[in-house]
Design a protein around this motif. Sequence first.
Motif, PDB file in Angstrom:
ATOM      1  N   ILE A  50     -19.906  66.989  64.307  1.00 44.82           N
ATOM      2  CA  ILE A  50     -19.776  68.007  63.272  1.00 44.82           C
ATOM      3  C   ILE A  50     -21.103  68.081  62.530  1.00 44.82           C
ATOM      4  N   SER A  66     -14.408  63.615  62.555  1.00 53.15           N
ATOM      5  CA  SER A  66     -15.037  63.231  63.818  1.00 53.15           C
ATOM      6  C   SER A  66     -15.609  61.830  63.658  1.00 53.15           C
ATOM      7  N   VAL A  79     -20.331  62.642  62.385  1.00 51.91           N
ATOM      8  CA  VAL A  79     -20.556  63.712  61.415  1.00 51.91           C
ATOM      9  C   VAL A  79     -21.954  63.528  60.817  1.00 51.91           C
TER      10      VAL A  79
END
Length: 475
Positions: A68, A13, A16
């Motif tokens: 994330i 991502s 994160v």
Amino acid sequence: MSQAVSSNQAISSNKVVINDEIIPAVIVYSTASGVIVDVITSTDLVERTMKLKLYGITTVRDFGDMVIMPGLVDAHVHLNEPGRTDWEGFETGTKAAASGGVTTVIDMPLNAIPPTTTVENLNIKIDAARDQCWVDVGFWGGVIPGNEDDLVPLVNNGVRGFKCFMIESGVDEFPAVKLPDLKKALGKLNGQPTIMMFHAEQEGHDHDDEKATPPAEEVPESYSTFLNSRPDQLEVNAIKTIVDVAPEYPDLKLHIVHLASAEALLLVQKARASGIKLSAETCFHYLTFHSEMIPDKATPYKCCPPIRKEDNKKSLWNALFQNDIQTVVSDHSPCTPQLKKLDAGDFVSAWGGIASVGLGLPVIWTEANKYYPDVTLLDICRWMSLNTAAQVGLQDRKGSIEVGKDADFCIFDPQQPWIFDQGQMHFKNKVSPYEGRQMNGRVMETILAGQSVYTASEGLSKEPRGKLLLNRRNN
């Protein structure tokens, strides 16, 4: 060798949560071991590709601008099985947790029958939990009058710590402790690798048997009747007792569960400044609701300690910023709708507990966006992942995205709005004060030990993948 390489997978991502930053990253993990193998933070495409090739990875699941985060750790959940499984159970409670990005819950010792106050009772609970947990589950032990000799054996058999009540608990099989009981328990646990937690309300600092009851002229349908029956002073009394006895047990970590009263914060601050090993948590509902907004007969809001005034709520938020409160948990304490006295709206006789496991991330993020714009997802991860993992002794496995830790992730879209519909929740009894509430931010996927256990589009995995977190020692 080929089997080990083929078990490696990767997600990425642009956002994160790594240490104290939200940065682009690729996370490599093994579905065989369920742990994180590598965290690649280089943005150089060639370097990334070469590293991934070493792990036998050619395809990466890219979540774009979704965040994330480490899987959340909810350190205060009542799952109530066995004995009161009609209130909640391991299957329904852990499914609800998974739907909210929670990958670990720690089950409270009371409301199940029998309570987790002996090794025999712990084993009964373990048997009930097997093969029906959608997330990892650990267990708290309980301290009640007369069970001081059971405490070290419970530590040796894997409980994460202990909880006691300093006021009537609401269930007969888990009575409150008086000061002599408390000292016996603290003496047994001092020096053990564990933590002692307190439901910190106490009727009188003289340890008498007076009960908090509403004045006769107040009506049971009014929230103020219930609020007046559990004043701030009860929390102040209890924490004063804890702080007074703490120096006698310097090698034991102490913790205040569900702190609701800002009036007690000064005691906590002074204790920590003096070197006492004291931490505290608060709950989603204390940071979201306040007493002035609770209508008459709205018994889904009843919990103990009670939701207090708006100024009190603001003080709890400030205590989080100042690290006087370190963790935020659900205190998911559901019951059947009948026990909430929904028709009568009787705050005095209704069960005190709020169903909220799995709701914490969107609830806290929504509240922060409205009133506390300085709060970031890094703060929430610290309060609801990193610090809760440390509280329960799982900091080596949970709470952050690091090589060697469990591949537990929450995929969160902080921009997605939705309206809470309690009928769609996975906990057993659909009674919640959050009903109809506008939320901002939604959990899109929950990954446990490298395996997806929930997605917003497809729901829950068909099979439970949670483990029981028991670190048993040789006696």
